[in-house]
Design an enzyme around this catalytic site. Structure first.
Site, short mmCIF file in Angstrom:
data_model
loop_
_atom_site.label_atom_id
_atom_site.label_comp_id
_atom_site.label_asym_id
_atom_site.label_seq_id
_atom_site.Cartn_x
_atom_site.Cartn_y
_atom_site.Cartn_z
N GLN A 78 -23.25 79.04 28.14
CA GLN A 78 -23.71 79.97 27.11
C GLN A 78 -22.55 80.81 26.61
OE1 GLN A 78 -27.22 82.28 28.00
NE2 GLN A 78 -27.16 83.26 26.01
N PHE A 79 -21.93 80.34 25.53
CA PHE A 79 -20.74 81.04 25.02
C PHE A 79 -21.06 82.44 24.52
CE2 PHE A 79 -22.28 79.74 20.92
CZ PHE A 79 -21.72 80.61 20.01
N THR A 80 -22.32 82.73 24.20
CA THR A 80 -22.66 84.07 23.70
C THR A 80 -22.46 85.15 24.76
OG1 THR A 80 -25.01 83.79 24.19
CG2 THR A 80 -24.27 83.19 21.97
#
Length: 144
Positions: A78-80
């Site tokens: 999850q790059f966020t």
């Protein structure tokens, strides 16, 4: 590198209508890779994740880790988690690792966890994933 770990009664990841990862009780783990992260970070956090005492013993105290309770581990990139949110009303992602490096380090993290434990499922890096879970507690910790 940021690892958001949530104690779950169950969790699953669906891509294009197909369930690609699913656990019963255990940990839903969201993984954010940032610029400058290394294999040393993946090893350290894999060790910490599996040893982190977030499950209750018979006295109701958080004294047990996921391996001791026989739980599953669902790892989802999850790059966020690498978002910059201090300024403005829109997240920035300049501190997130570039996708090729993020994928390489996420896969290294998965391999490090799997080398120590066999009840590991994953999402799909870069895919549009639908993640469902029931948080137990709720219990959620940010490991870094």
């Amino acid at each position: 590198m940021k690892v958001l770990v949530q104690r779950a009664l169950g969790a699953s990841v669906v891509v294009d209508g197909e369930t690609i990862g699913e656990i019963d009780h255990g940990q839903l783990v969201l993984v954010g890779i940032e610029k400058g992260d290394t294999e040393a970070d993946t090893q350290r956090l894999a060790d910490k994740l599996l040893k982190y005492r977030m499950f209750s013993d018979q006295d109701g105290k958080m004294n047990l880790n996921v391996q001791q309770v026989g739980g599953g581990v669902l790892l989802v990139s999850q790059f966020t988690l690498a978002a910059e949110t201090k300024k403005g009303l829109r997240p920035g992602f300049s501190i997130a690792a570039v996708p090729t490096e993020g994928e390489r380090l996420f896969n290294d993290f998965v391999n490090q966890v799997r080398a120590q434990y066999d009840k590991v499922e994953t999402g799909r890096f870069g895919a549009d994933m639908k993640v469902s879970f029931t948080n137990d507690g709720p219990v959620t910790f940010m490991l870094n």
